[in-house]
Write a protein that holds these residues in place. Structure first.
Motif, short mmCIF file in Angstrom:
data_model
loop_
_atom_site.label_atom_id
_atom_site.label_comp_id
_atom_site.label_asym_id
_atom_site.label_seq_id
_atom_site.Cartn_x
_atom_site.Cartn_y
_atom_site.Cartn_z
N SER A 391 16.79 26.24 7.78
CA SER A 391 16.66 25.67 9.13
C SER A 391 17.92 24.89 9.48
O SER A 391 18.70 24.51 8.61
N ALA A 392 18.10 24.65 10.78
CA ALA A 392 19.25 23.87 11.24
C ALA A 392 19.22 22.48 10.61
O ALA A 392 20.27 21.95 10.22
N ARG A 393 18.05 21.90 10.49
CA ARG A 393 17.95 20.55 9.92
C ARG A 393 18.38 20.54 8.45
O ARG A 393 19.07 19.63 8.00
N GLN A 394 17.97 21.55 7.70
CA GLN A 394 18.35 21.60 6.29
C GLN A 394 19.86 21.75 6.13
O GLN A 394 20.47 21.12 5.25
N ILE A 395 20.49 22.56 6.98
CA ILE A 395 21.94 22.73 6.91
C ILE A 395 22.63 21.43 7.28
O ILE A 395 23.62 21.03 6.67
N ARG A 396 22.10 20.74 8.30
CA ARG A 396 22.70 19.45 8.69
C ARG A 396 22.55 18.42 7.56
O ARG A 396 23.46 17.63 7.31
N PHE A 397 21.41 18.42 6.89
CA PHE A 397 21.24 17.52 5.74
C PHE A 397 22.27 17.84 4.65
O PHE A 397 22.81 16.94 4.00
N LEU A 398 22.53 19.13 4.44
CA LEU A 398 23.54 19.52 3.47
C LEU A 398 24.87 18.84 3.78
O LEU A 398 25.53 18.29 2.89
N PHE A 399 25.27 18.87 5.05
CA PHE A 399 26.55 18.27 5.44
C PHE A 399 26.48 16.74 5.39
O PHE A 399 27.47 16.09 5.04
N LEU A 400 25.33 16.16 5.71
CA LEU A 400 25.20 14.70 5.66
C LEU A 400 25.33 14.16 4.24
O LEU A 400 25.74 13.01 4.05
N LEU A 401 24.97 14.97 3.27
CA LEU A 401 25.03 14.53 1.88
C LEU A 401 26.44 14.55 1.32
O LEU A 401 26.66 14.21 0.16
N HIS A 402 27.41 14.98 2.14
CA HIS A 402 28.82 14.98 1.75
C HIS A 402 29.61 14.22 2.82
O HIS A 402 29.41 14.45 4.01
N GLY A 427 21.25 32.52 -0.41
CA GLY A 427 21.19 31.07 -0.31
C GLY A 427 22.45 30.44 -0.87
O GLY A 427 23.41 31.13 -1.21
N PHE A 428 22.43 29.11 -0.96
CA PHE A 428 23.54 28.34 -1.51
C PHE A 428 22.99 27.37 -2.54
O PHE A 428 21.96 26.73 -2.32
N ALA A 429 23.68 27.25 -3.65
CA ALA A 429 23.20 26.39 -4.74
C ALA A 429 23.03 24.94 -4.28
O ALA A 429 22.07 24.27 -4.65
N GLN A 430 23.97 24.46 -3.43
CA GLN A 430 23.93 23.06 -3.00
C GLN A 430 22.77 22.78 -2.05
O GLN A 430 22.45 21.61 -1.80
N MET A 431 22.16 23.83 -1.51
CA MET A 431 21.07 23.61 -0.55
C MET A 431 19.80 23.08 -1.21
O MET A 431 18.94 22.54 -0.52
N GLU A 432 19.69 23.24 -2.51
CA GLU A 432 18.48 22.75 -3.19
C GLU A 432 18.30 21.25 -2.96
O GLU A 432 17.19 20.78 -2.69
N ALA A 436 15.37 19.43 -0.76
CA ALA A 436 14.56 18.40 -1.42
C ALA A 436 14.58 17.09 -0.63
O ALA A 436 13.54 16.42 -0.48
N ILE A 437 15.76 16.70 -0.12
CA ILE A 437 15.86 15.47 0.67
C ILE A 437 15.04 15.58 1.95
O ILE A 437 14.32 14.66 2.33
N GLU A 438 15.14 16.73 2.60
CA GLU A 438 14.36 16.92 3.82
C GLU A 438 12.86 16.77 3.53
O GLU A 438 12.12 16.15 4.28
N LYS A 439 12.45 17.35 2.40
CA LYS A 439 11.02 17.29 2.05
C LYS A 439 10.57 15.86 1.81
O LYS A 439 9.43 15.49 2.14
#
Length: 742
Positions: A391-402, A427-432, A436-439
């Motif tokens: 989802s867009a939110r999960q991808i944005r969280f990925l970027f927020l974590l860096h 998928g991407f390994a870093q997305m896990e 998890a953070i989104e959850k």
């Protein structure tokens, strides 16, 4: 006796409004004299390569320009990171620090890549109309030119037009690069803007296109020539770097200290269709206006037909909107040199000023397995493809974590397609970590909403609101979180630290709810914690500014949501269908006298299949299940991940059981061997020649006596085998196996 304390009077001193005694805080006079203060963030400024306190050039207004896309192909995850990062920075500056931001983004729609791609598409379209054995001479010549890699667009256009005429193409005489380049650019601009919408990136306050600025760019260049910092040569115009560098109020290489030495990289900025370098006076000079060659679009200018160079567009467009001073200019770090370095020089030459931009911010590269993601390396994943996986939110969280200004690695996870056998990215390994953070936040919001349902509106006159030990602990956690978020955002808008701080507040709230009975929960306090989390996440662009609690819908997740416009029937139909279907199943089971197992199976099917299909998740818990709302797509993905994890765990358990059974079978097979025979079989066969009455070897096959130490070791092994064999025989006897003697 000491004199009584006197208070300085403040306020009007008339009879109807007597002065009020007030203890003046320390330094209050200075604060009143200077007016209200507000601390701004410290941003990583490329000029200094340090975090510099941000101060607007004019009051609360912030003029901000970022370099937008060159629209010749689909946007990839590298673009997503860049523009999501700037979206986050803009939101924090506007929504948290409350600056009045005017956000400008350009679109580069005149560029060598666009021109070459437009010609290539036209040539391929015409070649596709050629039948086997027809027009072979023209077709072969065109194919050979394309295969050669030569960038002779004039010859390519000539061959393509001749072939188009031969095959009867209706556009043979009408097609022109003067319009075709823009058709291609518009296609990919629209696609890019849709990708940004799906990613939840806010639209700019103004969008500038090079194609709409050619006249103003010509005027801009002429002013630079008039000031003595540019010159015309063979129909093109070049920026005179030595003249600029030697001027007392100017400095080249502000962003990249090695700019004057890095001639090769500087030439990359000239484009694939650059003219001969001999036209320039100095090797560091760069093009402002390119003389158009055959096959290239062209516009009128005092120097002849041509088109803008790459760097000049941003100077002219940004100056037109924001003027002589710019608060923030930004882009990806790959634009630092030569693009931004030359953009600065051009603009400062135009205004003849010492500093045009106050703060330069650059976002970090996105690397795929250590390499920069780029179309030229063919290692890119499009935004559209990524949104099919997450989802867009999960991808944005990925970027927020860096941190936005640091480089970031992305590791694709590939799987083989069952139908085609081809490997594809799934998928991407870093997305896990991002998922998890989104959850964590999703579960937190569901937990809070479940508690708040017990007290609609968060208040009841019949409910006690005084604080005890647990409430004060949560209140302190809220204060710590507010201070932590503020410190993180002041520190170069540190999003990883911000998310970490919010996660700690979520944990503190969960601890409070676990220690407090539902009846004793203080809803106003819980609401305060949840609203702070929601508001901060909204500033980061992963939640909606709805005034409520929770994520809401952003970007692609908000699509196809009818909301309040839907009729009650449309809104309730899916839930009612699921309810009716479940009722019918239970009635049917009751009529057939089904046992409780069948009824429980039907309940589980409703939980695992029926409700997720309409966006409802049930969590079984003591005291009644808790329902949670989400998008059906996300629930399906989550259930799929859970099913995959369950299947993986079951497979691991199966393998462990098989391994345990194998070892047990081997152990049992070994235990069957009579200890008197053990040294005559298997690995010992043929090793010994004589044995004692217990079966322990006394002589080797060569007739030599077995050494005392070796015999002792063999006796120990014999004893262990004897014990195992006796247990085996005892088990056989207990199991009723006939003719077994101990």
């Amino acid at each position: 006796m000491s004199a009584p304390t006197t208070f300085p009077p403040f306020g009007p001193g008339c009879a109807c409004c007597p002065p009020t005694s007030w203890w003046r805080p320390e330094k209050a006079a200075a604060a009143c004299a200077e007016g209200p203060r507000r601390e701004g963030p410290r941003l990583m400024n490329t000029f200094t390569r340090t975090k510099v306190p941000f101060v607007p050039l004019e009051g609360n207004r912030v003029g901000w320009y970022i370099c937008g896309p060159t629209v010749y192909d689909s946007a990839h995850m590298g673009h997503a990171r860049n523009y999501v990062n700037f979206d986050v920075l803009r939101r924090v500056m506007s929504d948290y620090f409350r600056y009045d931001v005017r956000f400008i983004m350009n679109v580069t729609d005149i560029d060598d890549k666009i021109v070459m791609r437009a010609h290539l598409r036209r040539s391929e379209a015409v070649l596709a109309k050629v039948r086997d054995g027809e027009h072979t001479e023209l077709a072969d010549a065109l194919r050979a030119l394309l295969a050669s890699g030569e960038r002779d667009l004039g010859e390519q256009e000539r061959l393509t037009k001749a072939l188009a005429t031969s095959v009867g193409d209706p556009d043979a005489s009408e097609w022109s690069i003067q319009t075709a380049y823009l058709e291609l650019a518009h296609k990919f601009e629209a696609e890019f803007m849709e990708d940004m919408r799906l990613m939840g990136v806010a639209k700019p306050d103004m969008l500038t296109r090079v194609s709409e600025y050619t006249d103003k760019i010509v005027t801009y260049i002429q002013q630079i020539i008039n000031r003595g910092y540019a010159y015309a040569s063979n129909g093109s115009v070049y920026f005179d770097v030595p003249s600029f560098e030697n001027a007392p109020n100017h400095k080249y290489a502000k962003l990249n200290k090695a700019a004057l030495e890095n001639v090769e990289l500087a030439m990359d900025g000239e484009g694939a269709l650059a003219a001969d370098a001999s036209e320039k006076r100095a090797e560091n000079d760069f093009v402002l206006w390119k003389k158009s060659k055959p096959g290239e679009p062209a516009w009128e200018s005092p120097w002849g037909m041509g088109r803008p160079g790459w760097h000049i567009e941003c100077s002219a467009m940004c100056s037109d909107v924001l003027g002589e001073t710019v608060d923030i200019n930004g882009g990806g770090i790959d634009l630092n040199f030569p693009h931004h370095e030359n953009q600065l020089a051009q603009s400062e030459a135009f205004y003849d000023c010492e500093q045009w931009v106050n703060t330069f911010v650059h976002t970090g590269h996105l690397h795929i397995d250590g390499l920069k993601m780029s179309k030229s390396l063919k290692n890119f994943i499009t935004i559209g493809a990524a949104l099919k996986m997450y989802s867009a939110r999960q991808i944005r969280f990925l970027f927020l974590l860096h941190q936005w200004c640091d480089p970031m690695d992305l590791t694709p996870v590939a799987a083989r397609d069952k139908e085609t056998g081809d490997e594809r990215v799934v998928g991407f390994a870093q997305m896990e970590q991002a998922v998890a953070i989104e959850k964590v936040f999703v579960e937190f919001f569901h937990q809070v909403k479940g508690v708040m349902r017990l007290t609609p509106g968060g208040y009841s006159v019949d409910q006690e609101h005084t604080w005890g030990e647990h409430e004060r602990a949560l209140s302190s956690a809220i204060d710590v979180a507010r201070a932590g978020v503020h410190a993180a955002l002041l520190d170069n808008i540190n999003t990883p630290a911000t998310v970490k701080t919010l996660k700690e507040l979520v944990s503190a709230t969960n601890v409070y709810l676990s220690k407090t009975s539902a009846a004793d929960v203080r809803p106003l306090l819980v609401d305060s914690a949840a609203r702070f989390v929601t508001t901060t996440l909204a500033c980061l662009g992963v939640a909606e500014h709805s005034g409520g609690i929770g994520f809401g819908e952003i970007g692609a997740d908000a699509d196809d949501k009818t909301g309040g416009r839907a009729s009650a029937e449309e809104a309730m139909a899916p839930a009612l269908d699921a309810l009716v279907k479940f009722r019918d199943e239970i009635r049917a089971l009751a009529k057939t006298g089904a046992d409780k197992t069948a009824i429980m199976r039907a309940c589980d099917a409703l939980r695992d299949e029926g409700l997720p299909a309409i966006g409802v998740k049930l969590d079984d818990r003591d005291g009644g299940a808790l329902w949670k709302l989400s998008s059906p797509e996300e629930l399906c993905k989550e259930l799929a991940r859970e099913a995959e994890a369950k299947a993986k765990k079951e497979e691991e358990t199966r393998k462990k059981k098989e391994e345990a059974a194998r070892k047990a079978a081997e152990k049992e097979a070994a235990a069957r061997v009579d200890p008197r025979e053990m040294f005559k079989l298997g690995e010992y066969a043929g090793v010994y020649a004589e044995y004692d009455e217990e079966g322990i070897p006394t002589k080797t096959k060569d007739g030599e006596e077995v050494a005392k130490a070796q015999r002792k070791k063999l006796a120990k092994l014999h004893g262990a085998q004897k014990t195992a064999h006796e247990k085996y025989l005892a088990k056989q006897a207990a199991d009723g196996v006939a003719d077994v003697k101990l």
